[in-house]
Design an enzyme around this catalytic site. Structure first.
Site, PDB file in Angstrom:
ATOM      1  N   LYS A 149       0.814  -1.214   0.000  1.00  0.00           N
ATOM      2  CA  LYS A 149       0.000   0.000   0.000  1.00  0.00           C
ATOM      3  C   LYS A 149       0.856   1.276   0.000  1.00  0.00           C
ATOM      4  O   LYS A 149       2.065   1.211   0.080  1.00  0.00           O
ATOM      5  CB  LYS A 149      -0.957  -0.036   1.207  1.00  0.00           C
ATOM      6  CG  LYS A 149      -1.985  -1.174   1.127  1.00  0.00           C
ATOM      7  CD  LYS A 149      -2.843  -1.080  -0.115  1.00  0.00           C
ATOM      8  CE  LYS A 149      -4.065  -1.984  -0.086  1.00  0.00           C
ATOM      9  NZ  LYS A 149      -3.787  -3.407  -0.283  1.00  0.00           N
TER      10      LYS A 149
HETATM   11  C1  LIG Z   1      -9.865  -2.660  -1.644  1.00  0.00           C
HETATM   12  C2  LIG Z   1      -9.242  -3.381  -0.497  1.00  0.00           C
HETATM   13  N1  LIG Z   1      -9.919  -3.469   0.663  1.00  0.00           N
HETATM   14  C3  LIG Z   1      -9.398  -4.085   1.731  1.00  0.00           C
HETATM   15  C4  LIG Z   1      -8.161  -4.672   1.675  1.00  0.00           C
HETATM   16  C5  LIG Z   1      -7.658  -5.404   2.867  1.00  0.00           C
HETATM   17  O1  LIG Z   1      -6.527  -4.807   3.424  1.00  0.00           O
HETATM   18  P1  LIG Z   1      -5.672  -5.588   4.510  1.00  0.00           P
HETATM   19  O2  LIG Z   1      -4.760  -6.514   3.787  1.00  0.00           O
HETATM   20  O3  LIG Z   1      -4.934  -4.500   5.240  1.00  0.00           O
HETATM   21  O4  LIG Z   1      -6.616  -6.305   5.392  1.00  0.00           O
HETATM   22  C6  LIG Z   1      -7.415  -4.604   0.503  1.00  0.00           C
HETATM   23  C7  LIG Z   1      -6.100  -5.222   0.428  1.00  0.00           C
HETATM   24  O5  LIG Z   1      -5.483  -5.401  -0.594  1.00  0.00           O
HETATM   25  C8  LIG Z   1      -7.972  -3.947  -0.628  1.00  0.00           C
HETATM   26  O6  LIG Z   1      -7.313  -3.846  -1.788  1.00  0.00           O
END
Ligand SMILES: Cc1ncc(COP(=O)(O)O)c(C=O)c1O
Length: 389
Positions: free
Chosen positions: A187
């Site tokens: 990210k």
């Molecule tokens: C659109 C979206 N929402 C939620 C997430 C979940 O993030 P995390 O890996 O921090 O739980 C991601 C992860 O790639 C994502 O791309």
């Protein structure tokens, strides 16, 4: 650039420098590794950056979304509107509650959930809307909030891609009931794994904080300090979603350069966009007119009329030329879970399907050089020349 590259350009590389390494080592030396003073410091700094009243650091964006839905009181049988063009996490958290993710098609140019489709998906069971700022492009939050207010719905933003995205000048983080960020390794800023929920609502903040650490009345750090007591009370069945001081040290160092990293991604995006304008085989992603793109992803679209090969073959050609790419996303309704358990079917959301079939995410990260960006552009030129119809 030669046909077979000698050095591979990865799709992503985290910007970890000496300050991050020093900050983590300092925490390791401090003797306190898990949730403690650094987490508090990071939450305060993140709240100040976004302008949010409350910020709760947790171990992922998925956890933040889960806690957000718990805070608004999502219950079995409720419906939550979710774009089909998103990651697994956005829909699965709704299923944790035995509620239904009601999927919505996207708009063709931006990949964002289409507000008109969203409005049409509202029923008497709808409890909330979960817009997702795809790639870091700002959703039309004014429109979404206006619809939500009209139907008395909660809005939880999936801002996993959206640091720092601006909607009409305002940073994402204070616009809706709860906003959830991701600090996953790829990210725009990272703590390896991690997430943050921001809210202006004290009740939501208190409830998310309580549930994030076993539903226990106070956190472990306070219990183990001089002013603390060993006593605690379990108020509810919560979760083990807490952030750690090691992650927070990383997060503080990353947050300090969030704007600088964004500036560099914006330069790379502009370089790509200027070059892609002359390539009929590829379309550059749109740039918001009255907002700010976070440029988490640089998502191009393949013009299938101009090229003899499909998206997967283009990805293979780029790989042969030493360039790593990715695809965001396989729409949720095309997955077995959504077809088997929830009855969705292929063809149901044609705009998202077409977008997915033509999408390629190119490398974009602060440590990428202009020369590396130009290598990608040159590879796109070569592919266009070689496979033009
Ligand atoms: C659109 C979206 N929402 C939620 C997430 C979940 O993030 P995390 O890996 O921090 O739980 C991601 C992860 O790639 C994502 O791309």
């Amino acid at each position: 650039m030669t046909q077979i590259a000698t050095k591979f350009l990865p799709f992503h590389r985290a910007s970890i420098e000496e300050e991050e390494i020093r900050a983590v080592v300092e925490v390791l030396r401090s003797g306190w590794l898990t949730k403690g003073p650094k987490v508090q410091e990071f939450e305060t700094a993140f709240a100040a950056y976004t302008g949010a009243r409350h910020a709760l650091a947790v171990n992922s964006c998925t956890a933040a979304l889960h806690l957000g839905l718990a805070a608004i009181g999502l219950a079995e049988g409720d419906e939550v509107i979710v774009p089909t063009m998103t990651f697994a996490a956005s829909g699965e958290v709704v299923l944790y509650f035995k509620a239904r993710p009601v999927l919505v098609d996207c708009s063709g140019s931006t990949g964002q959930m289409a507000p008109d489709e969203m409005a049409r998906a509202i029923t008497s069971r709808t409890k909330a809307i979960m817009p997702m700022h795809y790639a870091g492009y700002p959703c039309d939050m004014e429109r979404i909030l206006e619809i939500a207010n009209r139907y008395n719905l909660r809005v939880i933003e999936d801002a996993a891609h959206a640091l720092p995205t601006r909607c009409k000048g305002r940073l994402v983080g204070t616009l809706s009931d709860i906003t959830c960020f991701s600090f996953y390794a790829t990210k725009t800023m990272t703590t390896g794994e991690g997430g943050m929920a921001t809210t202006e609502n004290e009740d939501f903040a208190d409830r998310m904080r309580l549930l994030s650490l076993h539903g226990i009345s106070r956190d472990a750090w306070k219990r183990y300090t001089a002013e603390g007591s060993w006593r605690y009370d379990i108020l509810e069945a919560g979760y083990k979603y807490n952030f750690t001081d090691i992650q927070a040290a990383l997060g503080l160092a990353q947050l300090a350069k969030c704007d600088a990293m964004h500036a560099r991604r914006s330069e790379l995006a502009a370089r790509y966009t200027a070059a892609i304008a002359s390539l009929e085989a590829f379309e550059a992603p749109p740039v918001p007119i009255d907002g700010q793109h976070a440029w988490h992803l640089y998502a191009i679209q393949l013009n299938t009329v101009a090229l003899r090969i499909n998206r997967d073959q283009v990805i293979e050609e780029l790989k042969q030329r030493g360039i790593g790419t990715s695809v965001h996303f396989i729409p949720l309704h095309l997955h077995s879970l959504y077809q088997g358990r929830l009855g969705y079917r292929p063809g149901q959301f044609p705009v998202a399907e077409k977008y997915f079939e033509r999408e390629i995410s190119l490398p974009i990260y602060p440590s990428m050089t202009n020369e590396q960006c130009d290598d990608v552009i040159e590879a796109l030129h070569e592919i266009t020349r070689q496979f033009r119809r």
